[in-house]
Scaffold this active site. Structure first.
Site, PDB file in Angstrom:
ATOM      1  N   HIS A   1      13.795  55.349  20.812  1.00  0.00           N
ATOM      2  CA  HIS A   1      12.459  55.870  20.534  1.00  0.00           C
ATOM      3  C   HIS A   1      11.846  56.308  21.862  1.00  0.00           C
ATOM      4  O   HIS A   1      11.724  55.504  22.783  1.00  0.00           O
ATOM      5  CB  HIS A   1      11.625  54.744  19.891  1.00  0.00           C
ATOM      6  CG  HIS A   1      10.217  55.134  19.593  1.00  0.00           C
ATOM      7  ND1 HIS A   1       9.853  55.739  18.407  1.00  0.00           N
ATOM      8  CD2 HIS A   1       9.089  55.010  20.318  1.00  0.00           C
ATOM      9  CE1 HIS A   1       8.551  55.969  18.412  1.00  0.00           C
ATOM     10  NE2 HIS A   1       8.060  55.538  19.559  1.00  0.00           N
TER      11      HIS A   1
ATOM     12  N   HIS B   1       5.017  46.402  20.194  1.00  0.00           N
ATOM     13  CA  HIS B   1       4.706  46.555  21.614  1.00  0.00           C
ATOM     14  C   HIS B   1       3.380  45.919  21.995  1.00  0.00           C
ATOM     15  O   HIS B   1       2.520  45.679  21.149  1.00  0.00           O
ATOM     16  CB  HIS B   1       4.737  48.024  22.034  1.00  0.00           C
ATOM     17  CG  HIS B   1       3.878  48.932  21.216  1.00  0.00           C
ATOM     18  ND1 HIS B   1       4.260  49.419  19.995  1.00  0.00           N
ATOM     19  CD2 HIS B   1       2.658  49.448  21.449  1.00  0.00           C
ATOM     20  CE1 HIS B   1       3.321  50.208  19.515  1.00  0.00           C
ATOM     21  NE2 HIS B   1       2.321  50.232  20.376  1.00  0.00           N
TER      22      HIS B   1
ATOM     23  N   GLU C   1      -5.363  51.984  23.414  1.00  0.00           N
ATOM     24  CA  GLU C   1      -4.998  53.098  22.540  1.00  0.00           C
ATOM     25  C   GLU C   1      -6.084  53.311  21.488  1.00  0.00           C
ATOM     26  O   GLU C   1      -6.377  52.399  20.718  1.00  0.00           O
ATOM     27  CB  GLU C   1      -3.691  52.801  21.795  1.00  0.00           C
ATOM     28  CG  GLU C   1      -2.517  52.481  22.684  1.00  0.00           C
ATOM     29  CD  GLU C   1      -1.307  51.973  21.892  1.00  0.00           C
ATOM     30  OE1 GLU C   1      -1.392  51.858  20.653  1.00  0.00           O
ATOM     31  OE2 GLU C   1      -0.294  51.684  22.538  1.00  0.00           O
TER      32      GLU C   1
END
Ligand SMILES: [Fe+2]
Length: 516
Positions: free
Chosen positions: A327, A370, A376
């Site tokens: 990824h 994660h 974010e």
């Protein structure tokens, strides 16, 4: 015999395309965009309403054509290196200095720019947070961009030229005879609902959901609802002491991601009627004040320079990704980045999550669990977004602070964790999601935490993680091997004693001697 070819018809709905090229437009703008633009990131553009107005071979003539006034706007230190030197010359009907003074104004906006821990009005959100669509104004209230701007969160303080802020705008009225000027930082405006007519000193920009525009510090602009639009909403990321730049491409080479030629700059435009009373609302250190004047601030006949607002259509993004295994980090989807004073860490990255092919093999293709160092903030512009939860709808948002653990939990997500043939597939179709990543710890305003009314500070119910049980502890093979590992370790420790323990070494020697 070549395989039969399926012809591709031009698409018409930009929210349903895989890429801008599906529209097969010969023009660099969508069909409903009424304006023309100049192309090319970071150029020193020039434009004039009446050809021949720009002074030739000089910036400051004794007399500018038509009696216009020369006015400069700078954006960097005078002596900044060429690559970082930003300024624009304007040739206008009245200088901006011709006004009737500054006044304080009242506003229904929620502006907060002091994101320092000592400010009691801002707080962290330690858990994941999710917002349903941020509220649009009621019909009974006329809210333009000045009044419809709401700060969600941020870090730092514009007074220090350090940090950033996130906003939503939610409006149902055009700015009438008033302009906005943000003297604190650069606005990256991302339309989510409703087309906008953005009038800037340098010309007109049409902005629609799926497009972004950047308006630099100190540039005056006016936002009006586009034709037929009753309500509009979108997101703004403001950076202080930094500017939006294209990310370096490294080994990718000279092209891809957001290509420089796809950034569009306005052409000079002048208000037909320059008379009438105008207000220029300044955001200065997070507070509004207002300049009143008896003429339009949009009176430029010509300009040249590189402090010019620009726009970019996110459907033009040339996505790159893993073509063999693993990824790829989401940084590969960076549209624009703003540097921090730490050379290794951006202040803010603005990321694209649009439709793309997913082709990696023998790989768990989805975002793995994660705890990234970055904060974010995600928002869906249209379509079904990333399917994070029922609350993650267009016009809302979600947030995970740095090192907040997260990942997926859906049946499809869990199902991907099996050995399987990986077929190429198109993902994230018919939607557009954006993310603002920052190295900073965000503090959130009262509006974001409570006032907006659509906050869910625990976007993910911990119960959802029950779909990810402990499959290790009761696994008989794992149990047997753990026992063996423990025994082997003990054995190795005993055998290793002789290297460090003189007594054990003597014992070894004695046993050898006796053995002889
Ligand atoms: Fe994440």
């Amino acid at each position: 015999m070549p395989a039969p070819m399926k012809e591709r018809e031009p698409a018409t709905d930009p929210t349903k395309i895989f890429h801008y090229t599906d529209l097969q437009r010969k023009k660099p703008t969508r069909e409903n965009d009424p304006y023309t633009y100049m192309h090319g990131w970071n150029n020193r553009h020039q434009s004039e309403v009446i050809p021949g107005t720009l002074p030739v071979a000089q910036n400051n003539p004794q007399e500018v054509r038509f009696g216009l006034y020369t006015e400069g706007i700078t954006y960097s230190a005078f002596a900044a290196p060429r690559a970082h030197n930003y300024s624009t010359y304007m040739y206008r009907v009245r200088p901006a200095a011709a006004h009737n003074g500054y006044k304080k104004i009242e506003s229904k906006a929620h502006i907060q720019n002091c994101f320092l821990s000592l400010n009691p009005e801002v707080e962290t959100l330690p858990e994941q947070a999710e917002w349903g669509p941020f509220p649009l104004p009621e019909d009974s209230d006329k809210i333009d961009f000045v009044d419809g701007l709401h700060t969600l969160g941020g870090s730092g303080d514009p007074n220090l030229r350090e940090g950033m802020a996130l906003y939503v705008y939610a409006i149902n009225a055009s700015m009438e005879k008033r302009a906005f000027c943000n003297t604190d930082g650069d606005f990256l405006i991302c339309a989510q609902q409703g087309n906008l007519d953005v009038q800037t000193e340098f010309g007109m920009i049409f902005l629609q959901p799926g497009e972004i525009c950047v308006i630099q510090r100190g540039v005056r602009f006016r936002i009006a609802l586009g034709p037929g639009v009753e309500k509009a909403r979108g997101y703004i990321t403001e950076v202080w002491g930094s500017m939006w730049e294209l990310p370096d491409l490294g080994p990718l080479g000279g092209h891809s991601l957001a290509n420089p030629r796809d950034f569009l700059y306005p052409v000079a435009h002048i208000d037909e009627d320059l008379s009438g009373d105008w207000a220029v609302v300044n955001k200065n250190n997070g507070k509004y004040n207002c300049l009143e004047q008896d003429h339009s601030p949009f009176d430029l006949v010509a300009w040249h320079g590189n402090v010019v607002p620009y726009k970019y259509d996110l459907t033009k993004f040339a996505s790159q990704n893993a073509t063999s295994i693993d990824h790829t980090d989401p940084s590969v989807n960076t549209v624009l980045t703003a540097k921090s004073r730490d050379p290794n860490t951006p202040l803010a990255d603005f990321l694209w999550f649009g439709p793309r092919w997913d082709v990696a093999s023998n790989t768990f293709r989805l975002p793995y669990f994660h705890r990234n160092s970055a904060s974010e903030f995600l928002a869906c512009l249209y379509g079904e977004g990333l399917g994070r939860s029922d609350d993650f709808q267009p016009g809302g948002g979600s947030f995970e602070g740095g090192h907040t653990p997260h990942g997926g939990f859906s049946e499809a997500y869990v199902d991907e964790m099996r050995i399987q043939e990986s077929e190429p597939r198109k993902i994230l179709e018919n939607q557009m999601t954006i993310m603002v990543e920052s190295s900073r710890t965000f503090l959130w305003t009262e509006y974001a935490r409570v006032g907006c009314g659509t906050t869910n500070t625990r976007g993910t119910d911990p119960k959802v993680w029950d779909t990810l049980p402990d499959r290790f502890s009761n696994n008989p093979e794992a149990k047997a091997l753990l026992k063996r590992v423990k025994e082997d370790k003990k054995l190795m420790e005993e055998r290793s004693k002789v290297y460090f323990d003189d007594g054990a070494l003597k014992e070894l020697l004695n046993s050898k001697t006796n053995g002889c």
